[in-house]
Design a protein around this motif. Sequence first.
Motif, PDB file in Angstrom:
ATOM      1  N   ASP A 100       0.826  -1.211   0.000  1.00 47.61           N
ATOM      2  CA  ASP A 100       0.000   0.000   0.000  1.00 47.61           C
ATOM      3  C   ASP A 100       0.860   1.261   0.000  1.00 47.61           C
ATOM      4  OD1 ASP A 100       0.577  -1.174   2.619  1.00 47.61           O
ATOM      5  OD2 ASP A 100      -0.362   0.622   3.456  1.00 47.61           O
ATOM      6  N   ALA A 158      -4.318  -2.605   4.202  1.00 53.42           N
ATOM      7  CA  ALA A 158      -5.290  -1.963   3.317  1.00 53.42           C
ATOM      8  C   ALA A 158      -6.217  -2.973   2.634  1.00 53.42           C
ATOM      9  CB  ALA A 158      -4.555  -1.145   2.255  1.00 53.42           C
ATOM     10  N   GLN A 211      -5.615  -5.120   0.293  1.00 49.27           N
ATOM     11  CA  GLN A 211      -5.438  -5.106  -1.164  1.00 49.27           C
ATOM     12  C   GLN A 211      -4.892  -6.454  -1.631  1.00 49.27           C
ATOM     13  OE1 GLN A 211      -2.785  -1.848  -2.007  1.00 49.27           O
ATOM     14  NE2 GLN A 211      -4.244  -0.266  -1.380  1.00 49.27           N
TER      15      GLN A 211
END
Length: 333
Positions: A286, A316, A318
């Motif tokens: 991130d 995050a 992700q």
Amino acid sequence: MTEGNFVDYVKIYVASGKGGKGSTHLHREKFIEKGGPDGGDGGRGGHVILVGNKNLWTLYHLKYTKHVKAGHGGDGGSSRSTGADGEDKIIEVPLGTVVKDKETGEILFEITEDGESKVIAKGGKGGLGNWHFRSSTNQTPRYSQPGMPSEEQDIILELKVLADVGLVGFPNAGKSTLLSVLTAAKPKIADYPFTTLKPNLGIVAYRDFQSFVIADIPGIIEGAAEGKGLGHYFLRHIERNSTLLFLVPADAEDIEKEYEILLDELRRYNPEMLDKDRLIVVSKSDMLDDELKSEMKVELDKAFKGTEYMFISSVAHQGLQELKDKLWKMLNS
């Protein structure tokens, strides 16, 4: 399971029971003054048996067990009655337990299946009663066999964690954080090295109520294959994992060098571990923008030499679903 309750190494002295001795009894009853021999056999000594239990994850229940002794066989009696067998002692162990001889270090066997049982100390056979030794020339034998002696042994029980995916990386690579977001496990997380001192297991829930097990192994350092730092303590747990997930943080000074050190430690410990499926994950991504990612991809394509890699961020969230999809595909290919 708290970290202090994870026990993966215990030493135990085990002893089976000795066999009961045979009887030298001669039959006597009213109006039968000189009956023949009717001494019964001695009972078998108890075994010490190890049994695999899929519901156990650690050897903690054996932490304070130093001696395990089975019961002795009962002696034979009159009227050809056999002595009672000694009580067997059952030691339940988690799957993945390796049993070693403490003196020689030799691996005796491994328990890998639920319900699998192995006799570690065999009970002594009971002695024969004098009834067995009668003959035409010796109709009243006044002797019998003693029972066979017990077996005793000092053993080491060593647990190698059974998991589908093993997380491999340096301390602070983000392994514990990744485990905490992928599973319901709650490992200790902090911003200093060696936060994880014992393996943590978590179950990853996947699509259609399917799942797989992932293990966060204590962080590796250079020299681990020689036992430096946590050394063999961590490396033996990786042996059982079918897929290795290498975590290298995006803020590492040299991502390629970190990966090569990890590979080299595994190679020096056990070259067969390099035959496992592996996936490289660049964690903490991130902090990278798209332009920096593109530049890194050019370098990583050369560095990883065809080994698949991907970018994720546990904090995050992700790339986590893509990671689960990829791992599931690797485990079921």
